[in-house]
Design a protein around this motif. Structure first.
Motif, PDB file in Angstrom:
ATOM      1  N   ARG A  21      -6.532   2.771  19.011  1.00 40.61           N
ATOM      2  CA  ARG A  21      -5.147   2.844  18.511  1.00 40.61           C
ATOM      3  C   ARG A  21      -4.895   1.785  17.444  1.00 40.61           C
ATOM      4  NH1 ARG A  21      -3.731   3.816  24.002  1.00 40.61           N
ATOM      5  NH2 ARG A  21      -3.154   1.645  24.263  1.00 40.61           N
ATOM      6  N   ALA A  22      -5.464   0.600  17.619  1.00 42.72           N
ATOM      7  CA  ALA A  22      -5.279  -0.464  16.621  1.00 42.72           C
ATOM      8  C   ALA A  22      -6.071  -0.181  15.349  1.00 42.72           C
ATOM      9  CB  ALA A  22      -5.700  -1.805  17.219  1.00 42.72           C
ATOM     10  N   LEU A  23      -7.230   0.472  15.475  1.00 40.26           N
ATOM     11  CA  LEU A  23      -8.018   0.819  14.285  1.00 40.26           C
ATOM     12  C   LEU A  23      -7.374   1.950  13.489  1.00 40.26           C
ATOM     13  CD1 LEU A  23     -11.746   0.723  15.476  1.00 40.26           C
ATOM     14  CD2 LEU A  23     -10.627  -0.819  13.866  1.00 40.26           C
ATOM     15  N   LEU A  24      -6.694   2.859  14.182  1.00 38.41           N
ATOM     16  CA  LEU A  24      -6.053   4.013  13.540  1.00 38.41           C
ATOM     17  C   LEU A  24      -4.555   4.002  13.864  1.00 38.41           C
ATOM     18  CD1 LEU A  24      -8.697   6.702  14.568  1.00 38.41           C
ATOM     19  CD2 LEU A  24      -8.600   5.412  12.424  1.00 38.41           C
ATOM     20  N   PRO A  25      -3.806   3.060  13.299  1.00 41.51           N
ATOM     21  CA  PRO A  25      -2.393   2.928  13.685  1.00 41.51           C
ATOM     22  C   PRO A  25      -1.528   4.122  13.288  1.00 41.51           C
ATOM     23  CG  PRO A  25      -2.907   1.486  11.840  1.00 41.51           C
ATOM     24  CD  PRO A  25      -4.204   2.082  12.294  1.00 41.51           C
ATOM     25  N   ASP A  26      -1.951   4.931  12.311  1.00 40.35           N
ATOM     26  CA  ASP A  26      -1.161   6.075  11.856  1.00 40.35           C
ATOM     27  C   ASP A  26      -1.371   7.316  12.708  1.00 40.35           C
ATOM     28  OD1 ASP A  26      -0.340   4.415   9.825  1.00 40.35           O
ATOM     29  OD2 ASP A  26      -1.814   5.167   8.395  1.00 40.35           O
ATOM     30  N   VAL A  27      -2.326   7.274  13.635  1.00 37.42           N
ATOM     31  CA  VAL A  27      -2.646   8.438  14.454  1.00 37.42           C
ATOM     32  C   VAL A  27      -2.200   8.167  15.892  1.00 37.42           C
ATOM     33  CG1 VAL A  27      -4.497   9.957  15.238  1.00 37.42           C
ATOM     34  CG2 VAL A  27      -4.667   8.857  13.002  1.00 37.42           C
TER      35      VAL A  27
END
Length: 168
Positions: A80-86
């Motif tokens: 979630r932190a690596l892909l904050p927009d998803v």
């Protein structure tokens, strides 16, 4: 009088030994049961970076079947932190094929794939994997395949990733 002092010294030494044993057990119990140390690292994907505490776990033998390299297994919060927009939840990670389809629909070039695994209590499972980089020391980056678990990897919250060997 001398006999009394010897008993007091022995009791004191036994008490000190007991205290030292309890202290060592408390400090080293978490890493000793897994066979390794907890190492701070930074996982990077694009402009995003996430600090992780990775436990070197001798029981974690997950490898990429295509390259043979070790795979870092991290918790859902790291993804979630690596892909904050998803919007990624542990429930979405529980169905990694559906999640991969959703991610690839948004961006066909997204470097994610599925990785099969076996573990105690699971016949065969799938994990979502992402090719990224890991910074093991300041200024030292290596390519890494990271898999993401829908369940916590730590038994007490002391770490948020597992690695069975060295990365790189």
């Amino acid at each position: 009088m001398r006999l009394l002092r010897n008993r007091e010294v022995r009791r004191g030494l036994l008490l000190l030994a007991g205290i030292l044993y309890a202290l060592c057990y408390t400090v080293f119990a978490c890493t000793a049961q897994h066979g390794g140390e907890i190492r701070p690292m930074t996982l990077l994907y694009g402009a995003n970076q996430v600090p992780v505490r990775a436990l070197h776990d001798t029981g974690c033998t997950l490898r990429d079947p295509m390259t043979g390299e070790r795979v870092l297994v991290a918790e859902a919060g790291v993804l979630r932190a690596l892909l904050p927009d998803v919007p990624i939840t542990p429930a979405a990670l529980a169905d990694p094929a559906e999640l991969l389809l959703r991610l690839k629909t948004r961006d066909p070039a997204f470097p994610a794939r599925l990785l099969s695994y076996k573990c105690v209590g699971t016949q065969v499972g799938l994990l979502l994997c992402l090719r990224c980089e890991i910074e093991v020391k300041p200024g030292v980056r290596k390519r890494c395949l990271a898999a993401f678990s829908p369940t916590p990897v730590s038994d007490g919250g002391n770490y948020d990733a597992l690695i069975g060997g060295t990365i790189g």
